[in-house]
Scaffold this motif. Structure first.
Motif, PDB file in Angstrom:
ATOM      1  N   LEU A 140      12.295  23.289  36.925  1.00 58.06           N
ATOM      2  CA  LEU A 140      12.592  24.288  35.890  1.00 58.06           C
ATOM      3  C   LEU A 140      11.935  23.898  34.566  1.00 58.06           C
ATOM      4  O   LEU A 140      11.377  24.739  33.857  1.00 58.06           O
ATOM      5  CB  LEU A 140      14.105  24.422  35.693  1.00 58.06           C
ATOM      6  N   MET A 141      12.007  22.586  34.269  1.00 54.86           N
ATOM      7  CA  MET A 141      11.386  22.101  33.039  1.00 54.86           C
ATOM      8  C   MET A 141       9.885  22.400  33.025  1.00 54.86           C
ATOM      9  O   MET A 141       9.317  22.726  31.988  1.00 54.86           O
ATOM     10  CB  MET A 141      11.624  20.606  32.905  1.00 54.86           C
ATOM     11  N   MET A 142       9.242  22.294  34.206  1.00 52.44           N
ATOM     12  CA  MET A 142       7.803  22.554  34.276  1.00 52.44           C
ATOM     13  C   MET A 142       7.487  24.044  34.178  1.00 52.44           C
ATOM     14  O   MET A 142       6.327  24.426  34.127  1.00 52.44           O
ATOM     15  CB  MET A 142       7.251  22.040  35.608  1.00 52.44           C
ATOM     16  N   GLY A 143       8.538  24.872  34.213  1.00 55.88           N
ATOM     17  CA  GLY A 143       8.329  26.309  34.118  1.00 55.88           C
ATOM     18  C   GLY A 143       8.153  26.986  35.467  1.00 55.88           C
ATOM     19  O   GLY A 143       7.589  28.068  35.544  1.00 55.88           O
TER      20      GLY A 143
END
Lengths: 231, 264
Positions: A140-143
């Motif tokens: 999720l952090m990486m998009g």
């Protein structure tokens, strides 16, 4: 050679079984009577039933397992039915299979598919739900979007468990081919030697199928060397 | 780089009929390029605070602003390093660092150059083709930091990133982090329960109260940069440590008394 405790026609010794096995395979000596030289035909028929049923069973099992592991609505909708159905011995479905599908290959494929379905669906659910939440957060952090999370994180995470399910499914598929024609037929004809030779044949075919799966696993899941027990 | 503003931030977790108040009315401002730490007794909502800024959770009241824009979801502008490395076990060191940039659709040459740079800075070059299970705990955490930095985030959020490492490795990692931060001065929010670590690394240490987590005190650390581990024995360091220790002790005792009160 015989076992000594039972009459040889009731329980043949290993030598007799091997001789019959060779005759069923090669058809040179005629020791296997009407079964002489029929191994290739029967094995091909069994292979078709096993692999057709296996592929249908694991295909459906993995697909529904993914749905149920990912979405609560799918789990709610299907879990109870699966938990009830999986306790029913597959052999008990035989009459229904014949009513639904008639005779010959189709009922056998249905039974094998049913047997192969349960280990795959259960292990797939387990694999999906076991996805490390921190790894998902990292995604999720990486998009990553939903599709990328599924393809790049959830699926690879679940793959070892899915593979375990598929291996169990393969074993069950070979067990269920016992419902196949030759074995029962020879059983009724009191040819225990042929029955045992065929048991051996199924054992070997099942073993080779499993080796094939392990080869696939090895090339697909090399990274699990450090995190799970190899096989 | 970036400014973080928390505006009367609150978070309630529903638990049965009541609700657990994890955070209450937390307002603070973190300046561009600042290194700040958040410390507090266990269960004070430090991680919740970080999750809200990262966008993994939504607040029940108040707002999180990064550069004036409200945070709605996680994103590559806020790199996160977790307590566990959380690497993708089926990817090599290099691939683990590169995957975020691939998701962002960066060019091949750019990815290659950046990954090589990070491998070098993190001392991971000899391990670039290793899988996570072949790496030590400290190395895995270095890969996790490199992965977060690869996205070139404006903010780096770190949730007890060295908590699971042994003391020696932790010191080395702290110095490594200091060197990297001194080079490109990202805004860093660092959650820890290790006071020395917080003081050594930070410009500013936020001390939180026991649950519900509120901001208790904001303590500036006037130690010069570049920081070095030997500073832990300096007079300034010792004084700040004594002061913060007292504040945290108060809160930990209060938290314990309240728990006993609930149970008794």
């Amino acid at each position: 050679m015989s076992s000594g405790y039972f009459p040889p026609n009731l329980l043949p010794g290993p030598g007799r079984v091997l001789a019959v096995f060779l005759d069923v395979a090669l058809g040179r000596t005629g020791e296997a009577g009407i079964y002489s030289g029929t191994l290739a035909t029967h094995t091909l028929a069994s292979l078709w039933r096993v692999y057709a049923g296996f592929l249908v069973g694991i295909g459906l099992g993995i697909f529904l397992g993914l749905l149920m592991g990912l979405f609560l609505w799918a789990e709610r909708a299907l879990n109870l039915s699966i938990q009830v159905l999986r306790n029913i011995p597959i052999t008990a479905w035989r009459p229904l299979a014949i009513i639904f599908f008639g005779l010959a290959d189709r009922p056998a494929i249905f039974l094998i598919a049913l047997g192969a379905f349960f280990p795959s669906v259960m292990n797939t659910i387990h694999g999906v739900k076991g996805t490390d939440r921190i790894v998902v957060k990292a995604g999720l952090m990486m998009g990553m979007n939903q599709e990328q999370l599924l393809r790049l994180i959830v699926l690879p995470s679940a793959l070892p468990a899915i593979f375990t399910g598929v291996r169990l499914s393969m074993g069950i598929s070979w067990m269920l081919v016992i419902l196949g024609y030759l074995l029962l037929d020879a059983n009724y004809a009191f040819r225990t030697d042929v029955v045992i030779a065929m048991m051996l044949n199924i054992g070997i075919a099942g073993y080779l199928s499993d080796r094939l799966l392990l080869l696939l696993r090895h090339s697909l899941l090399g990274w699990t060397r450090g995190v799970s027990i190899g096989g | 780089m970036a400014e973080i503003t928390l505006d009367r931030l609150g978070k309630l977790y529903p638990t049965g009929r009541a609700a657990t108040r994890a955070l209450e009315e937390v307002s603070l401002k973190i300046g561009d390029g600042q290194f700040v730490s958040v410390v507090g007794p266990s269960g004070c909502g430090k991680t919740t605070l970080l999750n809200l800024i990262a966008g993994f959770e939504r607040s029940t009241s108040g707002r999180v602003l990064v550069d004036g824009r409200p945070v709605e979801r996680p994103g590559p502008d806020r790199g996160v390093v977790f307590q566990e490395p959380g690497l993708l076990p089926w990817l090599s060191t290099r691939e683990n660092i590169a995957i975020g940039m691939r998701i962002q659709g960066r060019g091949k040459a750019e990815i290659e150059a950046r990954v090589t740079g990070l491998l070098q800075a993190m001392g991971l070059l000899p391990f670039r083709d290793c899988y996570p299970f072949e790496l030590s705990g400290g190395m895995r955490q270095r890969v996790a930091i490199a992965r977060a930095l690869a996205l070139d985030p404006r903010v780096l959020l770190m949730d007890e990133p060295f908590g699971a490492l042994d003391a020696m490795t932790r010191e080395i990692m702290q110095e490594l982090l200091l060197r990297i931060w001194e080079e490109d001065q990202k805004t860093v929010l660092f959650v820890t329960h290790d006071l020395e670590e917080a003081i050594l690394l930070s410009d500013l240490v936020f001390i939180m109260t026991a649950r519900p987590g509120r901001l208790k005190r904001e303590i500036p650390v006037p130690l010069p940069r570049p920081r070095h581990y030997s500073m832990v024995t300096s007079e300034v360091f010792v004084k700040i440590k004594a002061q913060t220790l007292e504040l945290i002790r108060e809160e930990s005792l209060r938290a314990m008394r309240e728990e006993e009160g609930v149970e008794g």
